[in-house]
Design a protein around this motif. Structure first.
Motif, PDB file in Angstrom:
ATOM      1  N   ILE A 238      15.614 -19.381  12.259  1.00 15.26           N
ATOM      2  CA  ILE A 238      15.850 -20.725  12.770  1.00 15.26           C
ATOM      3  C   ILE A 238      16.724 -21.499  11.784  1.00 15.26           C
ATOM      4  CG2 ILE A 238      14.766 -22.840  13.592  1.00 15.26           C
ATOM      5  CD1 ILE A 238      14.021 -20.353  15.224  1.00 15.26           C
ATOM      6  N   VAL A 239      17.853 -22.017  12.273  1.00 16.75           N
ATOM      7  CA  VAL A 239      18.758 -22.823  11.449  1.00 16.75           C
ATOM      8  C   VAL A 239      18.884 -24.204  12.115  1.00 16.75           C
ATOM      9  CG1 VAL A 239      21.065 -23.075  10.470  1.00 16.75           C
ATOM     10  CG2 VAL A 239      20.022 -20.798  10.660  1.00 16.75           C
ATOM     11  N   LEU A 240      18.494 -25.243  11.383  1.00 18.73           N
ATOM     12  CA  LEU A 240      18.513 -26.608  11.888  1.00 18.73           C
ATOM     13  C   LEU A 240      19.499 -27.423  11.059  1.00 18.73           C
ATOM     14  CD1 LEU A 240      14.662 -27.113  12.419  1.00 18.73           C
ATOM     15  CD2 LEU A 240      16.356 -26.082  13.970  1.00 18.73           C
ATOM     16  N   ASP A 241      20.532 -27.910  11.699  1.00 19.85           N
ATOM     17  CA  ASP A 241      21.684 -28.512  11.033  1.00 19.85           C
ATOM     18  C   ASP A 241      21.797 -29.992  11.398  1.00 19.85           C
ATOM     19  OD1 ASP A 241      24.371 -29.349  10.428  1.00 19.85           O
ATOM     20  OD2 ASP A 241      25.009 -27.258  10.431  1.00 19.85           O
ATOM     21  N   SER A 242      21.773 -30.863  10.390  1.00 16.56           N
ATOM     22  CA  SER A 242      21.896 -32.323  10.573  1.00 16.56           C
ATOM     23  C   SER A 242      20.652 -32.856  11.264  1.00 16.56           C
ATOM     24  CB  SER A 242      23.160 -32.679  11.355  1.00 16.56           C
ATOM     25  OG  SER A 242      24.315 -32.151  10.720  1.00 16.56           O
ATOM     26  N   ASN A 243      19.577 -32.942  10.490  1.00 16.35           N
ATOM     27  CA  ASN A 243      18.238 -33.140  11.028  1.00 16.35           C
ATOM     28  C   ASN A 243      17.875 -34.596  11.243  1.00 16.35           C
ATOM     29  OD1 ASN A 243      16.823 -30.239  10.646  1.00 16.35           O
ATOM     30  ND2 ASN A 243      18.268 -30.614   8.993  1.00 16.35           N
ATOM     31  N   ILE A 244      17.184 -34.859  12.373  1.00 18.68           N
ATOM     32  CA  ILE A 244      16.739 -36.222  12.643  1.00 18.68           C
ATOM     33  C   ILE A 244      15.376 -36.502  12.008  1.00 18.68           C
ATOM     34  CG2 ILE A 244      18.045 -36.305  14.780  1.00 18.68           C
ATOM     35  CD1 ILE A 244      15.453 -36.107  16.312  1.00 18.68           C
ATOM     36  N   GLY A 245      14.701 -35.460  11.512  1.00 20.42           N
ATOM     37  CA  GLY A 245      13.504 -35.677  10.706  1.00 20.42           C
ATOM     38  C   GLY A 245      12.192 -35.353  11.375  1.00 20.42           C
ATOM     39  N   ASP A 246      12.189 -34.998  12.666  1.00 21.87           N
ATOM     40  CA  ASP A 246      10.946 -34.711  13.368  1.00 21.87           C
ATOM     41  C   ASP A 246      11.279 -33.942  14.638  1.00 21.87           C
ATOM     42  OD1 ASP A 246       8.199 -34.783  14.164  1.00 21.87           O
ATOM     43  OD2 ASP A 246       7.960 -36.718  13.182  1.00 21.87           O
ATOM     44  N   THR A 247      10.286 -33.807  15.529  1.00 25.25           N
ATOM     45  CA  THR A 247      10.502 -33.122  16.800  1.00 25.25           C
ATOM     46  C   THR A 247      10.906 -34.090  17.903  1.00 25.25           C
ATOM     47  OG1 THR A 247       8.180 -33.370  17.443  1.00 25.25           O
ATOM     48  CG2 THR A 247       8.761 -31.401  16.170  1.00 25.25           C
ATOM     49  N   HIS A 248      11.188 -35.320  17.564  1.00 25.07           N
ATOM     50  CA  HIS A 248      11.538 -36.333  18.546  1.00 25.07           C
ATOM     51  C   HIS A 248      12.291 -37.457  17.845  1.00 25.07           C
ATOM     52  CE1 HIS A 248       7.717 -37.511  16.702  1.00 25.07           C
ATOM     53  NE2 HIS A 248       8.157 -38.751  16.835  1.00 25.07           N
ATOM     54  N   LEU A 249      13.017 -38.236  18.641  1.00 26.22           N
ATOM     55  CA  LEU A 249      13.684 -39.429  18.133  1.00 26.22           C
ATOM     56  C   LEU A 249      12.850 -40.636  18.511  1.00 26.22           C
ATOM     57  CD1 LEU A 249      16.192 -40.779  16.827  1.00 26.22           C
ATOM     58  CD2 LEU A 249      17.178 -40.911  19.129  1.00 26.22           C
ATOM     59  N   ASP A 250      12.376 -41.365  17.513  1.00 30.93           N
ATOM     60  CA  ASP A 250      11.613 -42.581  17.780  1.00 30.93           C
ATOM     61  C   ASP A 250      12.392 -43.782  17.238  1.00 30.93           C
ATOM     62  OD1 ASP A 250      11.287 -42.353  15.041  1.00 30.93           O
ATOM     63  OD2 ASP A 250       9.144 -41.883  15.129  1.00 30.93           O
ATOM     64  N   ARG A 251      11.747 -44.945  17.258  1.00 23.96           N
ATOM     65  CA  ARG A 251      12.445 -46.153  16.834  1.00 23.96           C
ATOM     66  C   ARG A 251      12.837 -46.077  15.358  1.00 23.96           C
ATOM     67  NH1 ARG A 251      10.597 -51.682  15.332  1.00 23.96           N
ATOM     68  NH2 ARG A 251      12.368 -53.077  15.698  1.00 23.96           N
ATOM     69  N   ASP A 252      11.958 -45.548  14.526  1.00 23.30           N
ATOM     70  CA  ASP A 252      12.302 -45.409  13.112  1.00 23.30           C
ATOM     71  C   ASP A 252      13.500 -44.489  12.935  1.00 23.30           C
ATOM     72  OD1 ASP A 252      10.284 -47.110  12.318  1.00 23.30           O
ATOM     73  OD2 ASP A 252       8.852 -45.505  11.884  1.00 23.30           O
ATOM     74  N   GLY A 253      13.544 -43.418  13.741  1.00 19.99           N
ATOM     75  CA  GLY A 253      14.670 -42.501  13.655  1.00 19.99           C
ATOM     76  C   GLY A 253      15.978 -43.156  14.038  1.00 19.99           C
ATOM     77  N   MET A 254      15.962 -43.966  15.084  1.00 20.51           N
ATOM     78  CA  MET A 254      17.182 -44.659  15.485  1.00 20.51           C
ATOM     79  C   MET A 254      17.599 -45.672  14.427  1.00 20.51           C
ATOM     80  SD  MET A 254      18.203 -46.505  19.081  1.00 20.51           S
ATOM     81  CE  MET A 254      18.416 -44.914  19.891  1.00 20.51           C
TER      82      MET A 254
END
Length: 503
Positions: A238-254
């Protein structure tokens, strides 16, 4: 205004959701004996044209719309294959995802090959692209957004003051209502990261593979992290490139988009300062940053060629994804800085015309982005929460914070999450390689560090002293390229986290 705004729409989309079934009733893995085999044939004409000169084969895989009712309505997923070039070396399949959520991935294999994907990878893997559920050729969904829709981007507009948040709340509520009104069959509620991960496992089984490797970019890292957590026994490399930090995008992620812009704009500012005699934006990075704030403030008061301060900030954010876009960004800044209306209008028109329609609003992509983002996790519903966040981030991240903290349609989404977000599972094989640029506007380095901590010893993080969105093949760092290729080809996972110096 309409033509210039469409450019911002495209950049935003390319950049950065009460069900009866509970998590306990949803089957995790595909049932092997009941999964049909794939029959490969010609790809849709638009896929053929976009992939050329690479020739792909395509097929459809049926999956349940609702995994809590696996015998109920089925939807079709369209997948593509670029077969391994050397059958004697073939070790399996490498599934690909370009991000979004809402991005089409059917031609991603062709793009990666054109960008220089090493032959040692294409020799060993069938590259499997796909339109995930709801996207493009995979039983597409639509909220009915048009060129004239007030909701036109997956990032809210920059709120110049408190009243702008309240005004945007009306737009967000209307957009959520429009999605509900265009969803008579209730399909949107089933677009989630967890369901898409289940789809990946159905595709794996349909391909006759015991395990699958995976390469995902941006939101594709959330999907890959979910798959590796839900199906650890099925996940290979598994290669994950440019990570949003979790398994979902939430308000903190945005809201972290604003952090990414603060960290990335200095690279453009340094570039532009070295070219002051050409663009006149400042002789030092600090002066270039000041030019940005000056231009944005002027456009807040008096738009030029249909570009207001909000769209200017969005255009800048989107152009920070790749250094190759810096000259175009500098031209735009220069025209707006000098008040050259004709030049600004000409640049915007040229970009739209040469894009051959690619800058038109993408209703399908926006619909899927909203559905997955809003269905994955609960979002605050109180407008006051967003007003407070905008005020905080306008001070904390003055370049873009008052945009990414602004209110979204998720605050008014008609469906409650059917299940909790997928938790990252630190128990499992050490098989997750994380790639992250130190400076990335939409997925800042913090996202890679967050996912590294959550995966624990299952993962290793490759941090690259570079700027831009996308590392493996899409970037230009030899250390990162070699590290990821060795892992995909030889299975050589770094013993420790890796720091790659700029080339």
């Amino acid at each position: 205004m309409k033509r210039q705004r469409s450019a911002g729409q495209s950049l935003a989309v390319l950049v950065v959701l009460g069900l009866g079934g509970s998590l306990a009733t949803v089957p995790a893995a595909a049932e092997e004996p009941r999964t049909p085999q794939v029959e490969w044939g010609r790809c849709p004409d638009d896929v053929v044209a976009e992939a050329a000169p690479t020739e792909l084969r395509c097929a459809t895989v049926p999956v349940p719309l609702d995994y809590a009712d696996p015998e109920g309505e089925q939807i079709d997923l369209t997948v593509s294959r670029l077969a391994a070039a050397d059958p004697d070396k073939r070790r399996g399949v490498l599934m690909l995802n370009p991000g979004g959520p809402g991005g089409s991935g059917l031609t991603l294999s062709a793009l990666l090959v054109a960008q220089g994907l090493p032959g040692s990878v294409t020799d060993r893997y069938d590259l499997i692209g796909m339109d995930t559920r709801g996207v493009g050729h995979s039983t597409p969904v639509s909220c009915g957004f048009t060129q004239d829709s007030p909701y036109y981007a997956n990032i809210p507009p920059y709120a110049v003051d408190d009243a702008a948040v309240t005004a945007q709340a009306q737009v967000a509520e209307q957009a959520a209502g429009q999605c509900a009104g265009n969803d008579p069959d209730g399909r949107l509620r089933h677009l989630t990261t967890a369901n898409t991960a289940r789809d990946l496992d159905r595709i794996r089984a349909a391909l006759g593979e015991e395990r699958t490797s995976y390469l995902g970019y941006s939101y594709g890292t959330a999907l890959g992290a979910a798959y590796a957590s839900m199906f650890p026994e099925r996940a290979d490399r598994i290669v994950l490139d440019s990570n949003i930090g979790d398994t979902h995008l939430d308000r903190d992620g945005m809201r972290r988009y604003a952090l990414g812009m603060e960290q990335t704009l200095p690279d453009f500012a340094e570039w532009a300062a070295r070219r002051h005699d050409s663009y006149g934006l400042g002789r030092t990075p600090r002066q270039v940053r000041a030019s940005y704030l000056t231009i944005a403030g002027r456009l807040d008061d008096a738009p030029v060629a249909g570009i207001d301060g909000s769209l200017f900030r969005l255009l800048t954010f989107g152009h920070l994804f790749k250094q190759a876009q810096y000259p175009t960004l500098a031209q735009t800044w220069q025209a707006l800085h000098d008040g050259d209306t004709a030049a600004a209008r000409g640049l915007a028109t040229a970009r739209e015309e040469t894009a051959d329609g690619a800058l038109s609003p993408n209703d399908n992509a926006l619909t899927v982005f909203l559905s997955v983002t809003c269905n994955d996790v609960e979002w605050p519903e109180d407008v006051t929460t967003y007003r407070r966040g905008v005020a905080e981030d306008r001070e904390r991240y003055p370049l873009f914070g008052a945009a990414t903290a602004n209110i979204t349609p998720c605050a008014f989404w008609p469906y409650a999450p059917a299940e909790a977000p997928v938790e990252v599972d630190a128990e499992g094989p050490r098989n997750v390689l994380l790639l992250q640029n130190r400076r990335d506007a939409s997925t800042p380095h913090r996202g890679g560090k967050m996912l590294r901590e959550k995966f624990g010893d299952r993962a290793r993080l490759v941090s690259v002293d570079d700027s831009g969105h996308g590392v493996y093949v899409l970037g230009d760092n030899s250390c990162a390229l070699n590290t990821a290729t060795r892992y995909l080809v030889e299975g050589e996972m770094p013993a420790e986290d890796v720091f790659c110096r700029a080339d």
